[in-house]
Scaffold this motif. Structure first.
Motif, mmCIF file in Angstrom:
data_model
loop_
_atom_site.group_PDB
_atom_site.id
_atom_site.type_symbol
_atom_site.label_atom_id
_atom_site.label_comp_id
_atom_site.label_asym_id
_atom_site.label_seq_id
_atom_site.Cartn_x
_atom_site.Cartn_y
_atom_site.Cartn_z
ATOM 1 N N ASP A 343 0.828 -1.202 0.000
ATOM 2 C CA ASP A 343 0.000 0.000 0.000
ATOM 3 C C ASP A 343 0.863 1.253 0.000
ATOM 4 O O ASP A 343 0.435 2.309 -0.481
ATOM 5 N N VAL A 344 2.046 1.145 0.559
ATOM 6 C CA VAL A 344 2.974 2.269 0.584
ATOM 7 C C VAL A 344 4.391 1.718 0.619
ATOM 8 O O VAL A 344 4.636 0.624 1.146
ATOM 9 N N ILE A 345 5.304 2.475 0.031
ATOM 10 C CA ILE A 345 6.727 2.154 0.091
ATOM 11 C C ILE A 345 7.399 3.188 0.980
ATOM 12 O O ILE A 345 7.221 4.399 0.782
ATOM 13 N N PRO A 363 2.537 5.020 -3.854
ATOM 14 C CA PRO A 363 2.865 6.015 -2.828
ATOM 15 C C PRO A 363 4.215 5.691 -2.186
ATOM 16 O O PRO A 363 4.432 4.566 -1.732
ATOM 17 N N VAL A 364 5.103 6.670 -2.183
ATOM 18 C CA VAL A 364 6.426 6.509 -1.579
ATOM 19 C C VAL A 364 6.620 7.619 -0.556
ATOM 20 O O VAL A 364 6.333 8.785 -0.829
ATOM 21 N N ILE A 365 7.108 7.244 0.616
ATOM 22 C CA ILE A 365 7.458 8.205 1.661
ATOM 23 C C ILE A 365 8.954 8.092 1.914
ATOM 24 O O ILE A 365 9.474 6.990 2.103
ATOM 25 N N CYS A 366 9.640 9.219 1.929
ATOM 26 C CA CYS A 366 11.063 9.229 2.256
ATOM 27 C C CYS A 366 11.230 9.448 3.754
ATOM 28 O O CYS A 366 10.786 10.460 4.302
ATOM 29 N N LEU A 367 11.864 8.486 4.414
ATOM 30 C CA LEU A 367 12.169 8.571 5.839
ATOM 31 C C LEU A 367 13.684 8.741 5.958
ATOM 32 O O LEU A 367 14.426 7.765 5.942
ATOM 33 N N ALA A 594 -0.135 9.806 2.148
ATOM 34 C CA ALA A 594 0.527 9.578 0.858
ATOM 35 C C ALA A 594 -0.368 8.833 -0.123
ATOM 36 O O ALA A 594 -0.165 8.912 -1.341
ATOM 37 N N GLN A 595 -1.354 8.115 0.390
ATOM 38 C CA GLN A 595 -2.288 7.413 -0.494
ATOM 39 C C GLN A 595 -3.027 8.392 -1.410
ATOM 40 O O GLN A 595 -3.382 8.047 -2.539
#
Length: 597
Positions: A343-345, A363-367, A594-595
């Motif tokens: 569902d998210v990367i 959806p990609v989130i940078c951590l 992010a979705q």
């Protein structure tokens, strides 16, 4: 002896066996028979250098170079002789000539790297002169290698600007792997603080950011990924998460421990299905001397799909240990991720090329795992510390930014142990320097600062915790070398915290984890206001310059009341910013955003 060559051969056998007196006699016989013989002059000069007669060595090897100016070995040994006489500029120029000859001959990285390392120990003016010498005689057509090498020698960001300009102007001149590995060379050298001149900050937000985006786009285009990838539709929930990191290296590597910790908390505490994707994106077979070795290491046992265990937990991981970055490997990663259908990367760490390849499809989130501007194509880019700002960031990056605190999970610690048991004499103030890259991070400026601190505090000692190779040799040259103790990798660094007066931070980008753990145990941090440690520690522990650094460290050793206040502030700082569980909960909220972002 029948011939000069036979005499020379016997002489070199004596020389290799350590019989230098006999070797010297025979070298002189050769010169008597053939005055100006380059090999005999050179080897006689080496004998002189080994025998503590560097001025004589300079004369003899200098004559040899005049007779054979095309030999890299002769120039290199002339450099050693000149260095031994204190003629550092001339030594650097001799090393530069040797390096250029080797490079133009297509020599592999080993000898070139050694010569570059010899030049890098000199002052900036000397390094610039050596780089100019190499630049003037460089005959290879490889733009990337040329400018990477020149930066390695003198640290001038202008070389990286020239490299990135060339790629941005005509990317089709370069292969995807070469663009990729040139990027990692630049990124890791800048991360280590290797820039000595030029505006590294402006380069990072300008050319390097543009280069990174082009690299991601060119990879997707040339590897035909847009057609291959499945496009996910927003689901309004986050149940499956792929956490993609650049590398997982096992015990002792803080980013690996952090990646696992985020994954196991998402799985065990919040009930999500999680897989860690370990692409080993920086791994390479062959030469790339501009990327520090620790960056492209792999863990051999991490191969394929498996379950890894730590912190009493088990998490699924898929590893791709192949030492290359090519279409076959990237396609295999894409197919695996699409099969998992997250569902998210979560792109764990900036410059996460593999995660960013999915940015148009999922959806990609940078951590980020470090402070400052992370290079990322993700829909949302999180902060590293709560006080992070987007000042000087590109506008589109600032719009994608969300406040965040990385958080920490404290490592376990054992029973109390005495200083002697930990490898440090019992008495006097004890300052800690901790890190996994101290060979690169503890440079001459920091060592000079440490020496000055020990001059000021004659009872104090410094303990260096972390694996090192070259650092002990440089420490040995300090005035107070006998009070600096290199401990190597310390399994329980928190046991050292119980005896520590303060945590000393070199000027570096990394170190956030070790600083956080020191704060948690009430160890005051001393740092300038830059890099991860300053972000983690906050303004109460940052100083303006080297003079203030010395004053702060000395005050912590000499003023018990001040030390007690700083110790209490350290614990309070960690309590306010170190809650990893709260960070994971916040990450999930951003994942849901992010979705639809």
């Amino acid at each position: 002896m029948d011939t000069i060559e036979q005499t020379l051969a016997v002489a070199t056998e004596h020389h290799r066996a350590g019989r230098t007196t006999e070797a010297e006699r025979l070298y002189r016989e050769v010169l008597a028979a053939s005055p100006g013989h380059p090999d005999a002059l050179h080897l006689l000069g080496v004998v002189a250098l080994q025998g503590g007669r560097p001025a004589e060595a300079v004369d003899l090897i200098g004559q040899a170079v005049a007779g054979d100016p095309t030999s890299p070995l002769l120039h290199a040994n002339l450099g050693h002789a000149l260095h031994a006489t204190g003629q550092t500029r001339d030594a650097a120029l001799s090393f530069a000539r040797a390096l250029t000859l080797l490079t133009n001959e297509g020599e592999g990285w080993g000898n070139v790297s050694a010569l570059a390392g010899l030049i890098r120990r000199y002052d900036d003016e000397t390094r610039r002169a050596a780089a100019a010498e190499v630049d003037a005689a460089y005959a290879m057509g490889d733009v990337m290698r040329r400018h990477s090498l020149l930066f390695l020698l003198d640290g001038d960001v202008a070389h990286y600007e020239a490299l990135t300009d060339a790629v941005l102007e005509d990317p089709m001149r370069f292969t995807v792997p070469s663009i990729h590995y040139a990027f990692w060379g630049m990124a890791m050298q800048l991360f280590q603080g290797a820039a000595r001149s030029g505006d590294a900050g402006a380069f990072h937000t300008g050319n390097l950011t543009d280069y990174y985006r082009l690299m991601v786009d060119e990879t997707a285009l040339r590897f035909h990924l847009r057609r291959r990838m499945k496009r996910a539709t927003p689901r309004g929930e986050v149940t499956r998460i792929a956490l993609i990191t650049n590398q997982m290296l096992g015990a002792g590597h803080q980013p690996t421990a952090d990646a696992f910790d985020f994954a196991r908390r998402l799985q065990d505490e919040f009930g999500r299905e999680v897989v860690i994707i370990n692409p080993n994106a920086m791994a390479i077979t062959g030469e790339n001397g501009f990327v520090p070795e620790y960056s492209y290491n792999i863990t051999e046992e991490y191969d394929g799909e498996q379950v890894i265990a730590a912190f009493g937990a088990r998490v699924r991981m898929m590893s791709f240990p192949q030492k290359r970055f090519d279409e076959e490997k990237v396609n295999a990663i894409v197919d695996y991720v699409d099969g998992f259908d997250p569902d998210v990367i979560v792109a764990f760490g900036g410059s996460n090329v593999v995660a960013d390849l999915f940015s148009g499809a999922r959806p990609v989130i940078c951590l980020p795992t470090s402070s400052g501007l992370p290079l990322s194509m993700a829909r949302l880019v999180l902060g590293y510390g709560e006080a992070d700002t987007t000042q000087d960031w590109p506008e589109d990056m600032a719009e994608r930014f969300r406040p965040f605190s990385f958080g920490w999970t404290l490592p376990a610690t054992g029973p109390e142990r005495g200083r002697a048991e930990l490898g440090v004499p019992e008495h006097g103030p004890l300052f800690l320097v901790v890190g996994n890259r101290l060979d690169q991070e503890a440079g001459p400026d920091f060592l000079a600062l440490a020496d000055s601190l020990l001059d000021r505090l004659p009872e104090a000692r410094i303990a260096v915790a972390g694996g090192v190779e070259s650092l002990p040799q440089r420490i040995a040259a300090l005035r107070n070398a006998d009070r600096v103790h290199t401990l190597g990798d310390v399994e329980d660094v928190r046991a050292l915290h119980r005896h520590a007066t303060a945590y000393l931070n070199p000027r570096r980008q990394g170190g956030g984890g070790s600083a956080a753990f020191a704060l948690a145990d009430g160890v005051p941090v001393v740092t300038v206001a830059a890099g991860d440690v300053a972000t983690v520690a906050g303004p109460a522990f940052t100083v303006a310059d080297d003079a203030a650094y010395l004053e702060r460290a000395a005050a912590l050793a000499g003023d018990a009341a001040f030390h007690a206040r700083q110790s209490a502030e350290a614990r309070a700082r960690f309590a306010a910013s170190g809650d990893r569980r709260a960070s994971v909960e916040r990450l999930l909220a951003y994942a849901l955003e992010a979705q639809t972002a």
